[in-house]
Design a protein around this motif. Structure first.
Motif, PDB file in Angstrom:
ATOM      1  N   GLU A   1       0.819  -1.211   0.000  1.00  0.00           N
ATOM      2  CA  GLU A   1       0.000   0.000   0.000  1.00  0.00           C
ATOM      3  C   GLU A   1       0.856   1.266   0.000  1.00  0.00           C
ATOM      4  O   GLU A   1       0.510   2.264  -0.640  1.00  0.00           O
ATOM      5  CB  GLU A   1      -0.949   0.000   1.199  1.00  0.00           C
ATOM      6  CG  GLU A   1      -2.069  -1.022   1.102  1.00  0.00           C
ATOM      7  CD  GLU A   1      -3.308  -0.584   1.844  1.00  0.00           C
ATOM      8  OE1 GLU A   1      -3.579   0.640   1.895  1.00  0.00           O
ATOM      9  OE2 GLU A   1      -4.002  -1.464   2.387  1.00  0.00           O
ATOM     10  N   LEU A   2       1.964   1.239   0.704  1.00  0.00           N
ATOM     11  CA  LEU A   2       2.807   2.422   0.815  1.00  0.00           C
ATOM     12  C   LEU A   2       3.660   2.661  -0.417  1.00  0.00           C
ATOM     13  O   LEU A   2       3.926   3.810  -0.787  1.00  0.00           O
ATOM     14  CB  LEU A   2       3.704   2.318   2.050  1.00  0.00           C
ATOM     15  CG  LEU A   2       3.005   2.397   3.414  1.00  0.00           C
ATOM     16  CD1 LEU A   2       3.981   2.068   4.532  1.00  0.00           C
ATOM     17  CD2 LEU A   2       2.408   3.786   3.631  1.00  0.00           C
ATOM     18  N   SER A   3       4.124   1.580  -1.045  1.00  0.00           N
ATOM     19  CA  SER A   3       5.064   1.717  -2.163  1.00  0.00           C
ATOM     20  C   SER A   3       4.447   1.455  -3.528  1.00  0.00           C
ATOM     21  O   SER A   3       4.990   1.877  -4.553  1.00  0.00           O
ATOM     22  CB  SER A   3       6.241   0.753  -1.971  1.00  0.00           C
ATOM     23  OG  SER A   3       5.810  -0.596  -2.121  1.00  0.00           O
ATOM     24  N   GLY A   4       3.326   0.723  -3.534  1.00  0.00           N
ATOM     25  CA  GLY A   4       2.741   0.338  -4.811  1.00  0.00           C
ATOM     26  C   GLY A   4       3.470  -0.797  -5.487  1.00  0.00           C
ATOM     27  O   GLY A   4       3.184  -1.130  -6.639  1.00  0.00           O
ATOM     28  N   ARG A   5       4.399  -1.431  -4.764  1.00  0.00           N
ATOM     29  CA  ARG A   5       5.194  -2.530  -5.345  1.00  0.00           C
ATOM     30  C   ARG A   5       5.240  -3.685  -4.346  1.00  0.00           C
ATOM     31  O   ARG A   5       5.192  -3.473  -3.130  1.00  0.00           O
ATOM     32  CB  ARG A   5       6.617  -2.055  -5.656  1.00  0.00           C
ATOM     33  CG  ARG A   5       6.671  -0.921  -6.664  1.00  0.00           C
ATOM     34  CD  ARG A   5       8.047  -0.293  -6.707  1.00  0.00           C
ATOM     35  NE  ARG A   5       9.062  -1.218  -7.192  1.00  0.00           N
ATOM     36  CZ  ARG A   5      10.376  -0.970  -7.135  1.00  0.00           C
ATOM     37  NH1 ARG A   5      10.814   0.163  -6.568  1.00  0.00           N
ATOM     38  NH2 ARG A   5      11.242  -1.832  -7.601  1.00  0.00           N
ATOM     39  N   PRO A   6       5.368  -4.928  -4.835  1.00  0.00           N
ATOM     40  CA  PRO A   6       5.454  -6.078  -3.929  1.00  0.00           C
ATOM     41  C   PRO A   6       6.721  -6.035  -3.083  1.00  0.00           C
ATOM     42  O   PRO A   6       7.774  -5.574  -3.547  1.00  0.00           O
ATOM     43  CB  PRO A   6       5.468  -7.289  -4.873  1.00  0.00           C
ATOM     44  CG  PRO A   6       4.976  -6.780  -6.179  1.00  0.00           C
ATOM     45  CD  PRO A   6       5.385  -5.342  -6.247  1.00  0.00           C
ATOM     46  N   MET A   7       6.630  -6.537  -1.854  1.00  0.00           N
ATOM     47  CA  MET A   7       7.798  -6.599  -0.985  1.00  0.00           C
ATOM     48  C   MET A   7       8.912  -7.444  -1.615  1.00  0.00           C
ATOM     49  O   MET A   7      10.094  -7.103  -1.511  1.00  0.00           O
ATOM     50  CB  MET A   7       7.418  -7.173   0.376  1.00  0.00           C
ATOM     51  CG  MET A   7       8.594  -7.341   1.322  1.00  0.00           C
ATOM     52  SD  MET A   7       8.140  -8.125   2.885  1.00  0.00           S
ATOM     53  CE  MET A   7       7.551  -6.714   3.805  1.00  0.00           C
ATOM     54  N   SER A   8       8.548  -8.555  -2.267  1.00  0.00           N
ATOM     55  CA  SER A   8       9.554  -9.428  -2.872  1.00  0.00           C
ATOM     56  C   SER A   8      10.387  -8.684  -3.905  1.00  0.00           C
ATOM     57  O   SER A   8      11.602  -8.898  -4.017  1.00  0.00           O
ATOM     58  CB  SER A   8       8.879 -10.646  -3.513  1.00  0.00           C
ATOM     59  OG  SER A   8       7.900 -10.235  -4.451  1.00  0.00           O
TER      60      SER A   8
END
Length: 327
Positions: A175-182
């Motif tokens: 939600e914060l970055s718009g990108r997957p953690m992986s």
């Protein structure tokens, strides 16, 4: 044996699953070499959580100076980044005092963050975390894990569905970055430690013996001593009125099950069974993390005098380091 203080100090990690004897081994080493202990445990940081965390006793802490114990209220959060920053500072200070820093605990994510470098993940936002906490309570951990699987399959695959804290963190990052953690972790920069680290891992040659230790220790927590037991400890925490089961502190193994018992959702038999099962699952995850750490020196925690084995290897490492410093 003595520990010199070269430009790059030496620190020792004593890792292992719960009930593997890490505290006893650290105290034995500290009795032979002047040392200070840095706790690497995400539960020992909380004040008022002593019994369920198997926190070193006041007498044990009087023998050797301990750090990163009782530093937070259970209402507060603590990050891997905070741990790494504080540990690097503490190692330098302890070495400057001519003592050996002992990093002791079983929170493998802390060890991994320290040795592999910190990621560049966005910092938590209290409002978002509160919303995810509410969603977790409303729909449950499996549903939150399923949501993560749809957004970041790689991260979901390495997390257990009931690992609610890490599942929520992964959703928070998306939600914060718009990108997957992986994806963000794959781009993590590697950073070198400002000290040399000799890592010991206390691992059981026979898993069933560790399981028996876990069961015995959990029973002892329930039985308590001097009028203090796990349930009375959780009752005291509940009476504050500002804590709830969604907090990281209250999701610690044992505390979560005790809270459910005091809510009347499970009986004493279920408390015992679920508490022991959850602790065994924790040990299994810790051992999985350890197997992914190739630089560790494995010591059988069920063998005779694991601390003596570590001291012998540590003596060799110190002598080698002193020779290199003198050349």
């Amino acid at each position: 044996m003595t520990n010199s203080t070269p430009a790059r100090p030496l620190a020792v990690a004593i890792m292992g699953p719960t009930a593997s004897g890490k505290t006893a081994a650290a105290l034995a080493i500290a009795a032979a070499i002047p040392s200070e202990i840095i706790s690497v445990d995400s539960a020992l940081i909380y004040r008022g959580m002593d019994i369920g965390t198997a926190k070193p006793s006041l007498a044990e802490r009087a023998q050797v100076q301990h750090h990163l114990i009782d530093i937070l209220d259970p209402l507060d959060a603590y990050s891997v980044a905070q741990f790494c920053d504080e540990t690097k500072t503490l190692v330098a200070q302890i070495a400057a005092r001519g003592k050996l820093p002992l990093l002791v605990g079983g929170t493998m994510m802390y060890f991994k963050g320290l040795t592999d470098g910190l990621d560049d993940l966005p910092r938590a936002e209290p409002a978002l975390r509160a919303r995810l906490d509410a969603q977790m309570l409303e729909i449950g951990a499996p549903a939150m894990h399923a949501r993560l699987a749809g957004l970041d399959p790689a991260t979901a695959a390495r997390l257990q569905p009931n690992d609610s804290q890490r599942v929520q963190r992964a959703l928070e990052v998306i939600e914060l970055s718009g990108r997957p953690m992986s994806e963000l972790l794959a781009q993590r920069p590697q950073t070198a430690l400002p000290f040399d680290l000799l890592s010991f891992a206390l691992e059981p040659a026979e898993r069933s013996v560790l399981h028996a230790r876990i069961a015995s220790r959990f029973e002892a927590m329930l039985a308590g001593a001097d009028g203090q037991d796990l349930l009375s400890e959780v009752e005291t925490l509940r009476r504050r009125g500002d804590l709830h089961p969604g907090l990281p502190a209250m999701r610690c193994v044992g505390y979560r099950q005790a809270w459910e018992y005091l809510d009347g959702r499970i009986d004493m038999r279920a408390l015992r069974e679920q508490g022991i099962a959850a602790t065994r699952q924790l040990a299994k995850r810790q051992l999985t993390w350890l197997r992914a750490m190739p630089q560790r020196v494995v010591i059988d925690c069920l063998s005779d005098n694991p601390a003596a084995q570590m001291l012998a290897k540590l003596d060799i490492a110190i002598k080698q380091k002193n020779r290199l410093a003198g050349s």
